[in-house]
Design an enzyme around this catalytic site. Sequence first.
Site, PDB file in Angstrom:
ATOM      1  N   VAL A   1      -4.905 -31.421 -16.766  1.00 44.46           N
ATOM      2  CA  VAL A   1      -5.762 -30.599 -17.625  1.00 44.46           C
ATOM      3  C   VAL A   1      -7.113 -30.509 -16.931  1.00 44.46           C
ATOM      4  O   VAL A   1      -7.740 -31.535 -16.647  1.00 44.46           O
ATOM      5  CB  VAL A   1      -5.918 -31.204 -19.031  1.00 44.46           C
TER       6      VAL A   1
ATOM      7  N   ASN B   1      -1.614 -29.316   7.947  1.00 42.15           N
ATOM      8  CA  ASN B   1      -0.675 -29.173   9.065  1.00 42.15           C
ATOM      9  C   ASN B   1      -1.173 -28.208  10.128  1.00 42.15           C
ATOM     10  O   ASN B   1      -2.283 -28.331  10.615  1.00 42.15           O
ATOM     11  CB  ASN B   1       0.710 -28.791   8.530  1.00 42.15           C
TER      12      ASN B   1
ATOM     13  N   GLY C   1     -10.786 -34.733  -9.819  1.00 40.80           N
ATOM     14  CA  GLY C   1     -11.732 -35.173 -10.837  1.00 40.80           C
ATOM     15  C   GLY C   1     -13.067 -35.622 -10.274  1.00 40.80           C
ATOM     16  O   GLY C   1     -13.292 -35.611  -9.058  1.00 40.80           O
TER      17      GLY C   1
END
Length: 632
Positions: free
Chosen positions: A296, A500, A551
């Site tokens: 979320v 990559n 976060g």
Amino acid sequence: MEPGGQRQPQRRRLQGPRQEAAEYYRGHRVPQRMEEALNALFPRRPADLYGELANYFSKFSKAPVICKLVGRKVLDGVGQPTLEVEIYCTVKNCEKRICSTVMSSHSQIPENALPETTEADEKERNDSVNTAVEWVNESLNTMLRELEPTDQCKVDKMLGEYFTKQVEQKKEIQKQEEEEEEEATLALTSCTLSATALPGEKKAAKPGKKMAVAERAIPPAEPLESVLCGSLAIGGTSLAIAKAGATISRIPLYLHIAQLKHDQDSPKEMTLPLPMVTLLNCEKISPAKLKLVKEVMLIPPVQLPLKQGIERILDIQKEMMRLLEPPGKAQPGPQLADSKKGKAHNAGKKAPPRALKRISHLGCLITGCDSLEQPLLLVQTACNNIGLELGRDMYLAINCAAHELMDYVKGKYEILTGMFKSPDEMVDVYVELINKFPFIIALIDPLRKEDRQQWNNICCAVGSKCYLIAEDAAAYISKLKIDQNINIPMCSGVVLKYINQTKVSDLLELTGLLEGQRHITILGSPDGESSDDSLVDLAVGVGARFVKLGGLSRGERVTKYNRLLAIEEELAKNRTLREANLEFIAFAEESQAEKQPSDVPPPAKQDASPAQRAQPALQVRSLQLPENSTLT
């Protein structure tokens, strides 16, 4: 007489070198420039005379060139091995370390993978990093020597050619191994034909049982993208060269990237990408029942300065931590039902989930929920408790990660423990969710990439008020760029990850292609993040609409938010900051236009009003590279 007679031959011997020296300096205009420098500096009488002379003459020095690349094995934010690339250049006849970059590691293995699969992935990653270090220190170090780090296109072209050569060599080795294995298998089969005939008949009956259990045939999952061992060296070197070019040009990396994208023209204004800040990481293991929601995320409104938006998110995070305290420790506070919206949404719902305060590798709180509404109501409660309103002061995005939920036996998604939904039913779930919680403005990976028809349906249903974004459903940047038909479902945009063999030139070209097809670009942070903050500069430079960094906890992620705040401050100071603009795509209108019969002329659009012409609409269903286009 003798001393004077000895000095004359000595003078004649020195006359030749002196004349050569004079011609050498005159040829380089040293006397003329020295006179110009002294005349220019004397009126100013600088405190550091020799420093000013050094600055004056430095503009006449040769451009720095690459003299050495150093590859090193380091650890990322989750303790996994990854690659660091250092760039050394010859600057004013001296070897100088210019910069370094650390690549973020990325794994395709889901979180709920078996231990054996995880161990195999870790071994493969370790081997890939070791090979990448070898490539950088040997082949690439020799290949890129004496090149100017500001020539990104040339460097990336050479890196691409080197990678292609390595892929071809790998294919040849695999082909030889397959031929040898096939010969060995044929020899073994001829010896044991009679012994293996009976078990083969028994095994043939097993697939029939599985087909009988499957409720509906679904498109099988596409195989995972193959990653060449050592490919990190290509992406790491390309990004390190870009950073070196910016350092030598004495401009920020984001401006250097923007100049590369716009053919060396600096944009007059730049827009900051809106951050998708992960607030909750919902566990998908027992005792939690909810499986559909992985993350979320909070999105601050566009009109709010980023610094204030981050402060609001931190306030919400503090309130969330209070709400997630164990019942005995939590202090009583305002409840969601106290607000008007709370009464509308909280009727008949369970209380928000309780969980211990834990921080995931994504830098956010971990919790478990029993229903789809629980995490949304929890966030809404936290916002209401501190005087914020979702849909006005803050918005939500949800990472569904639906590709991890498919039960291939049943042919359905397991959205809750024991609750399965077909792809068509998933569309209805999302339509109901967006209608009930209109402050959700983005869904990431709501379906598997194989469910193309359902992607079309959900885009037509809610695409005009919510971004439908493909993350796992989008392939690697290098593959998206090479394929003539970019293999992604209908969507509002894609999450691109710099991993990559991705090169800076690939990222620039693909973002330009996405913009031309009315798709938004989101630069995403891989799971194994490092403390390198270059991703933020890339996002600003290419003009990404969003940036997905995780976060506001853990140093390797907070570093990137700090860099984003610093860029905002710099752009605002230079008066080159432009406010972001969010607009959705009217998929339904475009879909109706495409359904017009070919023999019936479509309604004329030339006389449409400017407002109607400005209505956003998807131009094509799939991204197509221009015909006869040259890929660099």
